[in-house]
Design a protein around this motif. Structure first.
Motif, PDB file in Angstrom:
ATOM      1  N   GLY A 268       0.832  -1.210   0.000  1.00  0.00           N
ATOM      2  CA  GLY A 268       0.000   0.000   0.000  1.00  0.00           C
ATOM      3  C   GLY A 268       0.858   1.248   0.000  1.00  0.00           C
ATOM      4  O   GLY A 268       1.531   1.540  -0.997  1.00  0.00           O
ATOM      5  N   ASN A 269       0.854   1.999   1.112  1.00  0.00           N
ATOM      6  CA  ASN A 269       1.619   3.244   1.199  1.00  0.00           C
ATOM      7  C   ASN A 269       3.103   2.966   1.125  1.00  0.00           C
ATOM      8  O   ASN A 269       3.583   1.890   1.463  1.00  0.00           O
ATOM      9  N   ALA A 270       3.849   3.980   0.728  1.00  0.00           N
ATOM     10  CA  ALA A 270       5.298   3.844   0.647  1.00  0.00           C
ATOM     11  C   ALA A 270       5.855   3.549   2.025  1.00  0.00           C
ATOM     12  O   ALA A 270       5.437   4.134   3.026  1.00  0.00           O
ATOM     13  N   VAL A 271       6.758   2.647   2.078  1.00  0.00           N
ATOM     14  CA  VAL A 271       7.324   2.214   3.344  1.00  0.00           C
ATOM     15  C   VAL A 271       8.798   2.592   3.357  1.00  0.00           C
ATOM     16  O   VAL A 271       9.547   2.226   2.437  1.00  0.00           O
ATOM     17  N   GLU A 272       9.171   3.346   4.367  1.00  0.00           N
ATOM     18  CA  GLU A 272      10.569   3.692   4.538  1.00  0.00           C
ATOM     19  C   GLU A 272      11.264   2.533   5.251  1.00  0.00           C
ATOM     20  O   GLU A 272      10.916   2.180   6.361  1.00  0.00           O
ATOM     21  N   THR A 273      12.226   1.997   4.591  1.00  0.00           N
ATOM     22  CA  THR A 273      12.931   0.866   5.194  1.00  0.00           C
ATOM     23  C   THR A 273      13.679   1.279   6.438  1.00  0.00           C
ATOM     24  O   THR A 273      13.968   0.451   7.295  1.00  0.00           O
ATOM     25  N   ALA A 274      14.001   2.577   6.529  1.00  0.00           N
ATOM     26  CA  ALA A 274      14.696   3.024   7.741  1.00  0.00           C
ATOM     27  C   ALA A 274      13.758   3.038   8.930  1.00  0.00           C
ATOM     28  O   ALA A 274      14.174   2.908  10.075  1.00  0.00           O
ATOM     29  N   GLU A 275      12.456   3.293   8.656  1.00  0.00           N
ATOM     30  CA  GLU A 275      11.479   3.354   9.736  1.00  0.00           C
ATOM     31  C   GLU A 275      10.965   1.982  10.133  1.00  0.00           C
ATOM     32  O   GLU A 275      10.563   1.761  11.271  1.00  0.00           O
ATOM     33  N   VAL A 276      10.899   1.077   9.160  1.00  0.00           N
ATOM     34  CA  VAL A 276      10.373  -0.268   9.410  1.00  0.00           C
ATOM     35  C   VAL A 276      11.501  -1.275   9.263  1.00  0.00           C
ATOM     36  O   VAL A 276      12.251  -1.224   8.279  1.00  0.00           O
ATOM     37  N   ASP A 277      11.621  -2.148  10.236  1.00  0.00           N
ATOM     38  CA  ASP A 277      12.683  -3.161  10.198  1.00  0.00           C
ATOM     39  C   ASP A 277      12.486  -4.078   8.994  1.00  0.00           C
ATOM     40  O   ASP A 277      11.356  -4.462   8.650  1.00  0.00           O
ATOM     41  N   LEU A 278      13.618  -4.414   8.374  1.00  0.00           N
ATOM     42  CA  LEU A 278      13.537  -5.277   7.186  1.00  0.00           C
ATOM     43  C   LEU A 278      12.943  -6.642   7.509  1.00  0.00           C
ATOM     44  O   LEU A 278      12.217  -7.229   6.706  1.00  0.00           O
ATOM     45  N   LEU A 279      13.257  -7.180   8.656  1.00  0.00           N
ATOM     46  CA  LEU A 279      12.709  -8.486   9.025  1.00  0.00           C
ATOM     47  C   LEU A 279      11.195  -8.434   9.169  1.00  0.00           C
ATOM     48  O   LEU A 279      10.483  -9.378   8.817  1.00  0.00           O
ATOM     49  N   THR A 280      10.683  -7.282   9.684  1.00  0.00           N
ATOM     50  CA  THR A 280       9.231  -7.123   9.780  1.00  0.00           C
ATOM     51  C   THR A 280       8.606  -7.079   8.393  1.00  0.00           C
ATOM     52  O   THR A 280       7.568  -7.709   8.128  1.00  0.00           O
ATOM     53  N   LEU A 281       9.268  -6.312   7.502  1.00  0.00           N
ATOM     54  CA  LEU A 281       8.774  -6.268   6.115  1.00  0.00           C
ATOM     55  C   LEU A 281       8.829  -7.660   5.474  1.00  0.00           C
ATOM     56  O   LEU A 281       7.928  -8.050   4.729  1.00  0.00           O
ATOM     57  N   GLN A 282       9.897  -8.372   5.796  1.00  0.00           N
ATOM     58  CA  GLN A 282      10.013  -9.728   5.259  1.00  0.00           C
ATOM     59  C   GLN A 282       8.883 -10.622   5.753  1.00  0.00           C
ATOM     60  O   GLN A 282       8.310 -11.409   4.981  1.00  0.00           O
ATOM     61  N   ASP A 283       8.508 -10.480   7.028  1.00  0.00           N
ATOM     62  CA  ASP A 283       7.390 -11.261   7.567  1.00  0.00           C
ATOM     63  C   ASP A 283       6.085 -10.891   6.883  1.00  0.00           C
ATOM     64  O   ASP A 283       5.262 -11.766   6.565  1.00  0.00           O
ATOM     65  N   ARG A 284       5.909  -9.565   6.636  1.00  0.00           N
ATOM     66  CA  ARG A 284       4.672  -9.136   5.953  1.00  0.00           C
ATOM     67  C   ARG A 284       4.600  -9.700   4.537  1.00  0.00           C
ATOM     68  O   ARG A 284       3.556 -10.196   4.104  1.00  0.00           O
TER      69      ARG A 284
END
Length: 459
Positions: A268-284
């Motif tokens: 959806g919205n743009a996600v700043e990788t600096a704000e969101v942990d990469l592992l969390t993004l990986q889980d999503r």
């Protein structure tokens, strides 16, 4: 002796004549019996003639029995044909029932199967979309894993850079300290060599009122050079680690921009990788990929079911005309068989009527029975004729035998007439006396022999 012999010959002739008279009487009776037997068997000659006449009549009727056998064969053939048609009609009837039930079942099933072409196209399109989404998420998940790896490498590079810079600063400070200490120690060394009145090699003064003192633990030039080399090496290593960290940071930052846009497409919205942990993004993304995979499997199953339903519908649409055509064919075959059966029944009834008529005309059940009767009648007639021939032969033989005996009688009577008549009784008495004397002599001889035998034994 001659008279006795003549008397004996006459007696033997008389006895032979009497015996011959007895044989003639017996042969006369035998001839009469054979004549009676001949007349008895000759009385059966009309029977033989009647049998021959009946045999001729039966032989004339043999073609009629041939017709009887042929008609019976034709009746059996017609009955077999009727049975065969009946079985065929029964078989066709059962097949018609089966085909009717099958067609009804197929029509019901076809009516329940709606046309799923449009739904199949939609499911196929959605399956392709979900498959593409799953592949994109899989690629994104792979890139995220690589980005995590790059991030880890970058952090390790940062740590190594910080460690290398700290070591370089420490080595540089140690070198500068040793170098300064070495320089400071040079004044004390020079002061030791100065003499009052002689110029200083540094400043040229000839008076040296305050000489520098030599430190107790001053580094040597070798120590300074070694410290400088260590500082240069750690500085070079720090520069290398700094460049490597910068390269890792550059590679990470380059992929980060593209990765952020791709994540925005799915999250959806743009996600700043600096704000969101990469592992969390990986889980999503993993959760999205699992969801997409589930949807792909669900759509694949739905598509498989729709394709099976569509294929079944096509099979039914192809099979129904075939079953209906077979139903028509079997129905026509049954009608032809029924028509043939009706004709065959009429034919069989006509043949049976002919058979009954022929059986009424024939006295015997079949040609074999007629043939046996003919053979039996021929044998009986031949037996009668043979018996007559045998009786005639026996009678002729008896007549010839009787004639021979009569001829012998005539000869004996002539011989007896030629022999003189003697006192046979006197001759017989004389012969008995002689025989008695002969017997007495024989008895005496035996007694004498016995006594001689006993005497020999005593001796």
């Amino acid at each position: 002796a001659q008279r006795q012999k003549a008397a004996q010959d006459r007696a033997r002739t008389q006895q032979a004549l009497e015996t011959l008279q007895t044989k003639i009487a017996q042969q006369t009776d035998a001839q009469a019996a054979k004549q009676t037997a001949l007349e008895a068997v000759q009385a059966m000659l009309p029977r033989a003639e009647a049998l021959k006449a009946q045999t001729v009549l039966l032989e004339q009727q043999l073609p009629q029995y041939d017709a009887l056998e042929q008609t019976r064969t034709a009746v059996k053939t017609a009955e077999r044909a009727v049975t065969s048609y009946e079985r065929q009609i029964q078989k066709d009837h059962q097949q018609l029932d089966r085909l009717t039930r099958t067609i009804s079942s197929l029509q019901t099933e076809l009516a329940d199967l709606t046309d799923t072409s449009a739904v199949l196209l939609d499911v196929t399109y959605r399956a392709e979309q979900e498959s593409a989404r799953s592949e994109a998420l899989s690629a994104l998940l792979q890139d995220l894993r690589q980005q995590v790896t790059l991030q880890q490498r970058w952090k390790r590079a940062q740590e190594e850079d910080l460690t290398a810079r700290t070591r370089s600063q420490r080595d540089r400070a140690e070198y500068e300290q040793k170098n300064q200490a070495f320089l400071d120690a040079q004044a004390g060394i020079l002061a030791q060599a100065l003499e009052e009145g002689l110029p200083c090699p540094v400043c040229g003064a000839v008076h040296h009122p305050a000489l520098a003192r030599l430190a107790a633990h001053a580094p040597t030039q070798a120590d300074v050079e070694q410290a400088q080399a260590a500082a240069d090496r750690s500085g070079a290593e720090a520069a290398k680690k700094s460049a490597a960290a910068a390269a890792q940071k550059s590679q990470y930052d380059t992929r980060e921009s593209v990765l952020r846009d791709r994540l925005a497409q799915h999250l959806g919205n743009a996600v700043e990788t600096a704000e969101v942990d990469l592992l969390t993004l990986q889980d999503r993304v993993t959760a999205l990929w699992n969801e997409a995979q589930t949807q792909v499997c669900s759509l694949a199953d739905r598509r498989k079911g729709l394709e099976a339903q569509q294929n079944r519908r096509k099979q039914l649409e192809q099979r129904l005309p075939q079953e209906q055509a077979q139903l028509t064919q079997v129905s026509q075959h049954k009608q032809k068989a029924e028509q043939a059966l009706a004709g065959e029944r009429v034919h069989a009834e006509n043949l049976q009527a002919q058979l009954r008529q022929l059986e009424a005309q024939c006295s015997f059940p079949d040609q074999a029975a007629v043939t046996r009767q003919i053979r039996a009648m021929e044998a009986e007639a031949h037996q009668i004729e043979g018996a007559i021939a045998l009786a005639q032969t026996a009678l002729d033989t008896a007549g010839k035998t009787l004639e021979g005996l009569r001829g012998q009688r005539i000869q004996l009577e002539a011989l007896l007439a030629q022999t003189p008549q003697e006192d046979l009784d006197a001759l017989a008495e004389q012969q008995r006396r002689l025989q008695a004397q002969k017997a007495a002599l024989t008895q005496d001889s035996k007694a004498l022999a016995v006594r001689q035998s006993r005497n020999e034994t005593v001796r």
